[in-house]
Design a protein around this motif. Structure first.
Motif, PDB file in Angstrom:
ATOM      1  N   PRO A  49     -50.550   0.120  85.243  1.00 52.15           N
ATOM      2  CA  PRO A  49     -51.074   1.394  85.737  1.00 52.15           C
ATOM      3  C   PRO A  49     -50.414   2.567  84.998  1.00 52.15           C
ATOM      4  CG  PRO A  49     -50.171   0.047  87.536  1.00 52.15           C
ATOM      5  CD  PRO A  49     -49.823  -0.628  86.260  1.00 52.15           C
ATOM      6  N   GLU A  50     -51.096   3.677  84.949  1.00 54.28           N
ATOM      7  CA  GLU A  50     -50.578   4.858  84.245  1.00 54.28           C
ATOM      8  C   GLU A  50     -49.241   5.337  84.799  1.00 54.28           C
ATOM      9  OE1 GLU A  50     -51.493   6.411  81.425  1.00 54.28           O
ATOM     10  OE2 GLU A  50     -52.924   4.766  81.248  1.00 54.28           O
ATOM     11  N   GLY A  51     -49.013   5.212  86.095  1.00 55.69           N
ATOM     12  CA  GLY A  51     -47.791   5.726  86.701  1.00 55.69           C
ATOM     13  C   GLY A  51     -46.589   4.800  86.633  1.00 55.69           C
ATOM     14  N   ALA A  52     -46.699   3.700  85.919  1.00 53.58           N
ATOM     15  CA  ALA A  52     -45.589   2.740  85.852  1.00 53.58           C
ATOM     16  C   ALA A  52     -44.377   3.369  85.171  1.00 53.58           C
ATOM     17  CB  ALA A  52     -46.016   1.491  85.109  1.00 53.58           C
ATOM     18  N   ARG A  53     -43.200   3.149  85.767  1.00 59.67           N
ATOM     19  CA  ARG A  53     -41.944   3.575  85.135  1.00 59.67           C
ATOM     20  C   ARG A  53     -41.539   2.496  84.148  1.00 59.67           C
ATOM     21  NH1 ARG A  53     -37.225   4.122  88.492  1.00 59.67           N
ATOM     22  NH2 ARG A  53     -38.017   2.354  89.662  1.00 59.67           N
ATOM     23  N   ILE A  54     -41.067   2.910  82.969  1.00 59.67           N
ATOM     24  CA  ILE A  54     -40.637   1.969  81.938  1.00 59.67           C
ATOM     25  C   ILE A  54     -39.182   2.268  81.606  1.00 59.67           C
ATOM     26  CG2 ILE A  54     -41.044   1.105  79.600  1.00 59.67           C
ATOM     27  CD1 ILE A  54     -43.987   2.103  79.983  1.00 59.67           C
ATOM     28  N   LEU A  55     -38.335   1.267  81.855  1.00 61.34           N
ATOM     29  CA  LEU A  55     -36.892   1.409  81.654  1.00 61.34           C
ATOM     30  C   LEU A  55     -36.438   0.332  80.667  1.00 61.34           C
ATOM     31  CD1 LEU A  55     -35.978   1.888  85.417  1.00 61.34           C
ATOM     32  CD2 LEU A  55     -36.461   3.657  83.709  1.00 61.34           C
ATOM     33  N   VAL A  56     -35.585   0.735  79.721  1.00 58.16           N
ATOM     34  CA  VAL A  56     -35.283  -0.113  78.575  1.00 58.16           C
ATOM     35  C   VAL A  56     -33.779  -0.197  78.330  1.00 58.16           C
ATOM     36  CG1 VAL A  56     -35.727  -0.383  76.085  1.00 58.16           C
ATOM     37  CG2 VAL A  56     -37.481   0.617  77.550  1.00 58.16           C
ATOM     38  N   SER A  57     -33.318  -1.389  77.973  1.00 54.06           N
ATOM     39  CA  SER A  57     -31.928  -1.593  77.558  1.00 54.06           C
ATOM     40  C   SER A  57     -31.632  -0.718  76.345  1.00 54.06           C
ATOM     41  CB  SER A  57     -31.733  -3.069  77.186  1.00 54.06           C
ATOM     42  OG  SER A  57     -30.601  -3.247  76.369  1.00 54.06           O
ATOM     43  N   TYR A  73     -40.695   6.052  77.877  1.00 58.52           N
ATOM     44  CA  TYR A  73     -39.727   5.160  78.507  1.00 58.52           C
ATOM     45  C   TYR A  73     -38.373   5.846  78.556  1.00 58.52           C
ATOM     46  CZ  TYR A  73     -38.352   4.267  73.683  1.00 58.52           C
ATOM     47  OH  TYR A  73     -37.938   4.420  72.388  1.00 58.52           O
ATOM     48  N   LYS A  74     -37.485   5.279  79.359  1.00 60.92           N
ATOM     49  CA  LYS A  74     -36.115   5.784  79.451  1.00 60.92           C
ATOM     50  C   LYS A  74     -35.153   4.653  79.122  1.00 60.92           C
ATOM     51  CE  LYS A  74     -36.948   9.356  82.879  1.00 60.92           C
ATOM     52  NZ  LYS A  74     -36.655   9.869  84.208  1.00 60.92           N
ATOM     53  N   ILE A  75     -34.142   4.986  78.326  1.00 55.27           N
ATOM     54  CA  ILE A  75     -33.073   4.040  78.013  1.00 55.27           C
ATOM     55  C   ILE A  75     -32.104   4.035  79.194  1.00 55.27           C
ATOM     56  CG2 ILE A  75     -31.125   3.556  76.480  1.00 55.27           C
ATOM     57  CD1 ILE A  75     -33.745   3.192  75.043  1.00 55.27           C
ATOM     58  N   ARG A  76     -31.761   2.855  79.681  1.00 53.98           N
ATOM     59  CA  ARG A  76     -30.849   2.736  80.814  1.00 53.98           C
ATOM     60  C   ARG A  76     -29.754   1.708  80.495  1.00 53.98           C
ATOM     61  NH1 ARG A  76     -32.392   5.487  85.535  1.00 53.98           N
ATOM     62  NH2 ARG A  76     -30.246   4.929  86.034  1.00 53.98           N
ATOM     63  N   PRO A  77     -28.503   2.158  80.445  1.00 50.15           N
ATOM     64  CA  PRO A  77     -27.399   1.245  80.124  1.00 50.15           C
ATOM     65  C   PRO A  77     -27.259   0.089  81.120  1.00 50.15           C
ATOM     66  CG  PRO A  77     -26.578   3.456  80.672  1.00 50.15           C
ATOM     67  CD  PRO A  77     -28.066   3.533  80.648  1.00 50.15           C
ATOM     68  N   GLU A  78     -27.769   0.268  82.333  1.00 51.17           N
ATOM     69  CA  GLU A  78     -27.689  -0.799  83.337  1.00 51.17           C
ATOM     70  C   GLU A  78     -28.475  -2.038  82.927  1.00 51.17           C
ATOM     71  OE1 GLU A  78     -28.643   2.406  83.809  1.00 51.17           O
ATOM     72  OE2 GLU A  78     -28.387   2.991  85.893  1.00 51.17           O
ATOM     73  N   ALA A  83     -25.780  -7.357  81.865  1.00 51.60           N
ATOM     74  CA  ALA A  83     -26.106  -6.746  83.160  1.00 51.60           C
ATOM     75  C   ALA A  83     -26.255  -7.838  84.217  1.00 51.60           C
ATOM     76  CB  ALA A  83     -27.402  -5.954  83.050  1.00 51.60           C
ATOM     77  N   SER A  84     -26.072  -7.460  85.460  1.00 53.30           N
ATOM     78  CA  SER A  84     -26.211  -8.419  86.556  1.00 53.30           C
ATOM     79  C   SER A  84     -27.584  -8.256  87.209  1.00 53.30           C
ATOM     80  CB  SER A  84     -25.128  -8.184  87.606  1.00 53.30           C
ATOM     81  OG  SER A  84     -25.383  -6.985  88.306  1.00 53.30           O
TER      82      SER A  84
END
Length: 157
Positions: A49-57, A73-78, A83-84
């Motif tokens: 869907p268009e509203g999906a959040r995209i988070l990336v290592s 997308y957003k880069i996320r260190p987590e 990562a756990s």
């Protein structure tokens, strides 16, 4: 809530020894990995869907995989190597998030997260390079359930 877990596509082998940790994040996709990412991205683009959040290592190979999709997308260190599953699920706001979330990350974390959600042993859920697992949280008669919507591998698309 939909949780889509995408393992980065095939990447170059990493260096051995002392240089291993510092340059692991710099590994790039191989030519085969670029093709895997493009095939999976084309399929995902039709499904997400268009509203999906995209988070990336923050790993280069994960960002290259995300770039194939052509969405913000957003880069996320987590989501980085090591990562756990708890970090992944907290970042995704599972199972209470309002919008679908696509996370691009690594093994064994993605497989461990899937195994936890499906009640499997951690080692029982390998995720192939470039593959997507699409999970959905739902409430049935007051009980929270995790449903597998689909599992896709770039080799079969």
């Amino acid at each position: 809530m939909d949780l889509i877990l995408w393992r980065h596509a095939e990447a170059e082998d990493g260096p051995q020894g002392d240089a291993q940790v510092s340059s692991d994040l710099d590994r790039s996709l191989t030519a085969r990995g670029e093709k895997q990412a493009a095939r999976m991205a084309a399929w995902l683009d039709r499904q997400l869907p268009e509203g999906a959040r995209i988070l990336v290592s923050p790993a280069r190979r994960c960002e290259q995989t995300a770039l194939a999709l052509g969405r913000k997308y957003k880069i996320r260190p987590e989501l980085g190597p090591g990562a756990s599953p708890a970090q992944v699920l907290e970042l995704a706001q599972w199972p209470l998030g309002k919008s679908p979330v696509l996370l691009i990350g690594h093994q064994p974390t993605l497989g461990q997260t899937i195994a936890q959600l499906l009640g499997l042993q951690e080692s029982e859920c390998p995720v192939k390079k470039g593959a997507v697992w699409w999970l959905r949280s739902r409430d049935r008669d007051g009980h929270e359930q995790t449903v597998v919507v689909t599992v896709q591998s770039p080799e079969v698309l």
